[in-house]
Structure formats: structure tokens, C-alpha cells
Design an enzyme around this catalytic site. Structure first.
Site, PDB file in Angstrom:
ATOM      1  N   ASP A   1      -4.230 -13.082 -10.325  1.00 27.94           N
ATOM      2  CA  ASP A   1      -4.054 -14.517 -10.241  1.00 27.94           C
ATOM      3  C   ASP A   1      -5.236 -15.138 -10.978  1.00 27.94           C
ATOM      4  O   ASP A   1      -6.305 -14.542 -11.105  1.00 27.94           O
ATOM      5  CB  ASP A   1      -3.995 -14.967  -8.781  1.00 27.94           C
ATOM      6  CG  ASP A   1      -3.491 -16.415  -8.682  1.00 27.94           C
ATOM      7  OD1 ASP A   1      -3.381 -16.928  -7.565  1.00 27.94           O
ATOM      8  OD2 ASP A   1      -3.232 -17.027  -9.751  1.00 27.94           O
TER       9      ASP A   1
ATOM     10  N   ASP B   1       3.780 -12.152  -3.196  1.00 24.20           N
ATOM     11  CA  ASP B   1       2.501 -11.601  -2.726  1.00 24.20           C
ATOM     12  C   ASP B   1       2.058 -12.436  -1.534  1.00 24.20           C
ATOM     13  O   ASP B   1       2.363 -13.642  -1.485  1.00 24.20           O
ATOM     14  CB  ASP B   1       1.418 -11.698  -3.820  1.00 24.20           C
ATOM     15  CG  ASP B   1       0.717 -13.054  -3.784  1.00 24.20           C
ATOM     16  OD1 ASP B   1       1.260 -14.011  -4.375  1.00 24.20           O
ATOM     17  OD2 ASP B   1      -0.352 -13.158  -3.128  1.00 24.20           O
TER      18      ASP B   1
ATOM     19  N   CYS C   1       9.521   2.431  14.016  1.00 23.96           N
ATOM     20  CA  CYS C   1       8.785   2.599  12.761  1.00 23.96           C
ATOM     21  C   CYS C   1       8.347   4.053  12.575  1.00 23.96           C
ATOM     22  O   CYS C   1       7.919   4.708  13.528  1.00 23.96           O
ATOM     23  CB  CYS C   1       7.546   1.695  12.775  1.00 23.96           C
ATOM     24  SG  CYS C   1       6.529   1.849  11.282  1.00 23.96           S
TER      25      CYS C   1
ATOM     26  N   CYS D   1       5.947   4.960  10.271  1.00 16.98           N
ATOM     27  CA  CYS D   1       4.712   4.970   9.474  1.00 16.98           C
ATOM     28  C   CYS D   1       3.700   5.917  10.121  1.00 16.98           C
ATOM     29  O   CYS D   1       3.842   6.318  11.291  1.00 16.98           O
ATOM     30  CB  CYS D   1       4.132   3.557   9.366  1.00 16.98           C
ATOM     31  SG  CYS D   1       3.141   3.024  10.770  1.00 16.98           S
TER      32      CYS D   1
ATOM     33  N   CYS E   1       2.384   4.700  13.538  1.00 10.66           N
ATOM     34  CA  CYS E   1       3.347   4.738  14.651  1.00 10.66           C
ATOM     35  C   CYS E   1       3.767   6.160  15.005  1.00 10.66           C
ATOM     36  O   CYS E   1       4.158   6.442  16.138  1.00 10.66           O
ATOM     37  CB  CYS E   1       4.578   3.903  14.306  1.00 10.66           C
ATOM     38  SG  CYS E   1       4.201   2.140  14.252  1.00 10.66           S
TER      39      CYS E   1
ATOM     40  N   HIS F   1       0.331   0.085   9.089  1.00 11.12           N
ATOM     41  CA  HIS F   1       1.624  -0.262   9.685  1.00 11.12           C
ATOM     42  C   HIS F   1       2.218  -1.522   9.048  1.00 11.12           C
ATOM     43  O   HIS F   1       3.389  -1.551   8.659  1.00 11.12           O
ATOM     44  CB  HIS F   1       1.488  -0.469  11.198  1.00 11.12           C
ATOM     45  CG  HIS F   1       2.742  -1.066  11.771  1.00 11.12           C
ATOM     46  ND1 HIS F   1       3.878  -0.317  12.023  1.00 11.12           N
ATOM     47  CD2 HIS F   1       3.057  -2.352  12.078  1.00 11.12           C
ATOM     48  CE1 HIS F   1       4.844  -1.112  12.458  1.00 11.12           C
ATOM     49  NE2 HIS F   1       4.370  -2.355  12.511  1.00 11.12           N
TER      50      HIS F   1
END
Ligand SMILES: CO[C@@H]1O[C@H](CNc2nc3cc4c(=O)[nH]c(N)nc4cc3[nH]2)[C@H]2OC(C)(C)O[C@@H]12
Length: 370
Positions: A93, A266, A304, A306, A309, A335
Site C-alpha cells: 500500500d 486485505d 476447525c 488448523c 485447534c 487459527h
């Protein structure tokens, strides 16, 4: 053409599109969520961990990297990819939003913006030409033009002045942007005024940028108003150019943005709330640092898969956060990034199967009920 989008499929009932964005550092699927790595790192994550959560294109910020460590140092290191050990695409940016967020610490003129560093109060002057020098030195695959982001709310006259200056500065950026392996995106302004949004878009479309940021949103306006701006703006955007909704967003805003034809997003939210001990789950947000989870030995989100988790309980993560153990916010960050990337994966699949509206309803019914 260093960056281009190929639309693979248009969803039957909405403006959503499935695409492939080609960049000098590889191809990514769209719609895409880009994790924010403001100071050349997605906070608390190694690049491998960002990839593991599904991150493929990361953001960094011109304003911050100019102040520290300096764009000349990053250039000397071989550019941003080498410096931060990220071999995928990067977007920077321009700092337009950051210097405008500094409020009283900045003075805007036609030439550029004088601002004081939020770090040590030292004086600096950003012009479109200076920002292009910085972004070309950093070497991201996509560089955003230097724009003026009007605040919300603001008088229409202010929004007009900001969009007109944004157009003039976009021309100045384009004139000095020479780096062949970097795509310069224009940024559409116009506040929440449909006629101004159309005017800003048309003036920038006439300059034929390879892609467009939609700026001036997610700056405090109600979500419904943001959606209205998109409803009016997206029909006049070319099909063959990426649309990047800057600074967005939460799970509901991501879905609503995709429905309206946005390709790129984003937002600092997933990583920022993770550091405050709050995570997204299928049933809404969960603040794992709260006392109620002290003896809760379930994963943060039972649906989840991930790393966090699969291996740790709410009780353990709460313990880490309460004792300021760094692993705690690393696990909540892993996560949240995984959650958002998994959401984007489901959204892309729903587009493939022309059932995005059903997916939106099913997801939000459970997420908002939490
Ligand atoms: C939900 O997160 C909060 O909302 C802000 C993100 N919203 C946002 N809108 C943006 C607009 C522009 C723009 O017009 N131009 C340029 N060049 N960049 C931009 C970057 C932007 N990001 C975050 O900013 C704070 C830190 C205020 O909270 C976050």
C-alpha cells in the site's frame, strides 16, 4: 504485463467471479484474502506458517517501511521478497491511508503531504514521485498509487477535492513508475457519493491501470453504506481488471464483497483481534482469554482443523495469553488466518457451484447467531 487476472467463471446469480491472478512471483486464485504484513512480517508468523494457513499474497506498507528500516536498506537487502523471505506475490500500500490517518500530524498540498513520523515526530514529505521511488525500491509485485483517502463522514466538497487530487496524483505516479516487473494499481475514491465514485472510476479507468483499489471505504461508515457504494460502482468496472477492496474485512464483509464482484481483500482484523485473544469461530467470535474458558478443554473451534485447534485447548491457550506467553497469540493468529482462508476457499467453491447466495445465508445464519 506483470499482473493480470483471468476470469475462470462468473457465478450465475451474483456479480461474483472466480479468477486466476498472475504475478511475477506466481499465480494466485481469486477471490483472495491477503494477510497484512505491515512491517515486512505477518505479525508472529513465519512465512511457512502464513503459507500453511493458506496465505498466498501478503501486504506490506510503504509508510512504515520507509520510516523503518528505510527503503534503501530493503533495496540493499535485495528487495522485500528476499528481505522477508517470502517467495510469493507481495502488494505494497502506498501510505495514502496511513499519512491521512495521522490526522493533525499532516499537511496536504497539491505537491504532496508533509507529515510527522508517528515514531519520533520527525518531519517527512511524501509526493507521488517519492512514493513511487520507495515502492519501486521495495519491489512488491503490485504497488498502489499515492492517493488521498477522504474520511467518513465528510462534506461532498471535501470528497470532490480528494478524488480530484487522487486523479492528478495517479497521473504523476504513472508518469514516473518505470519498474517493468511491478504493476501499479490506481485507487478509486469518491467517499460515499455515487456520482463521485463514478467520476473517480472513469478518470482512473481512462489511465488504463492493470488493476484498481477501491479506497475510502472501511473507514468507519456503516457496512450497508459500503455495500451500496459497491452496488453502484462495480457495474462500471471492467471485467478484465482485478478489483481490490482495501482494508476489508470481517467474514460478513468478505462474503458481501465477493457477491458484488470484488476479487481482492486485505484487513488487519484477523491478526489484530488474535493478538487481543479473540478468534473467529463458525459460531461467531470467541474471546478465549475470558474466565469462562479457564477449564474448557475443547478446541477453540470444534469444526476447525488448523494446527492450533488440532493440538491445543481453550484452557491452554487462555493460560498462555493470561501469562503473556508468546505462543498464545501465535496460536490464535494461526487459527484466525486459517479460518479466513478456509472461508475464502468455501466461497470460491460456492462460486464454482453457483450457490454463493445459499452459502452466504448458511454461513451468516450460524456465524451471526453466535
Ligand atoms: C477493519 O480494520 C480497520 O479498518 C481499517 C482498514 N480500512 C482501510 N480502508 C482503507 C482505505 C485506503 C485508501 O483509501 N487508500 C489507501 N492507499 N489505502 C487504504 C487502506 C485502507 N484500510 C484499518 O485502519 C485502522 C488502523 C484505522 O483500523 C483498521
Amino acid at each position: 504485463m506483470p499482473v493480470k487476472i483471468k476470469i475462470e467463471k462468473k457465478e450465475k446469480h451474483t456479480r461474483a467471479r472466480l479468477g486466476k491472478l498472475t504475478t511475477p512471483h506466481g499465480e494466485v486464485e481469486t477471490p483472495i484474502f491477503m494477510p497484512v504484513g505491515t512491517q515486512a512480517t505477518v505479525k508472529t508468523m513465519t512465512p511457512e506458517e502464513v503459507k500453511e494457513t493458506g496465505g498466498r499474497l501478503v501486504l506490506s506498507n510503504t509508510y512504515h517501511l520507509y520510516l523503518r528500516p528505510g527503503h534503501d536498506l530493503v533495496k540493499e537487502a535485495g528487495g522485500l521478497h528476499k528481505f522477508m523471505n517470502w517467495d510469493g506475490p507481495i502488494l505494497t500500500d502506498s501510505g495514502g491511508f496511513q499519512v491521512f490517518s495521522l490526522g493533525p500530524l499532516r499537511t496536504i498540498t497539491e505537491e504532496g503531504v508533509e507529515f510527522r513520523s508517528h515514531i519520533d515526530g520527525s518531519k517527512h514529505f511524501f509526493t507521488p514521485e517519492k512514493v513511487m521511488e520507495i515502492e519501486q525500491a521495495l519491489g512488491a509485485d503490485i504497488a498502489m498509487a499515492f492517493d488521498e483517502c477522504a474520511p467518513y463522514p465528510c462534506e461532498k466538497e471535501y470528497a470532490v477535492a480528494a478524488l480530484e487530487r487522487t486523479t492528478r496524483w495517479a497521473e504523476r505516479c504513472k508518469r514516473v513508475h518505470k519498474r517493468e516487473d511491478q504493476a501499479l494499481f490506481g485507487i478509486i475514491q469518491g467517499g460515499v457519493f455515487p456520482d463521485l465514485r463514478e467520476r473517480s472510476a472513469k478518470e482512473l479507468l481512462a489511465m488504463d491501470f492493470p488493476g484498481y483499489g477501491i479506497g475510502g471505504l472501511s473507514v468507519g461508515e456503516p457496512k450497508e453504506l459500503m455495500y451500496e457504494v459497491l452496488d453502484q460502482l462495480m457495474p462500471i468496472m471492467p471485467e478484465d481488471k482485478p478489483r481490490y477492496l482495501m482494508g476489508v474485512g470481517s467474514p460478513d464483509c468478505l462474503i458481501e464483497g465477493v457477491v458484488r464482484g470484488v476479487d481482492m481483500f486485505d484487513c488487519v482484523l484477523p491478526t489484530r483481534i488474535a493478538r487481543n485473544g479473540t478468534v473467529f469461530t463458525h459460531n461467531g467470535k470467541l474471546t478465549v482469554r475470558n474466565a469462562e474458558y479457564a477449564r474448557d478443554f475443547r478446541p477453540m473451534d470444534q469444526q476447525c482443523d488448523c494446527y492450533a485447534c488440532r493440538n491445543y485447548s481453550r484452557a491452554y491457550i487462555r493460560h498462555l495469553i493470561k501469562t503473556d506467553e508468546i505462543l498464545g497469540i501465535r496460536l490464535t493468529t494461526i487459527h484466525n488466518l486459517h479460518f479466513i482462508q478456509h472461508l475464502m476457499q468455501n466461497i470460491r467453491q460456492a462460486i464454482r457451484e453457483d450457490r454463493l447466495l445459499e452459502y452466504r445465508e448458511d454461513f451468516l445464519k450460524v456465524f451471526n447467531a453466535g
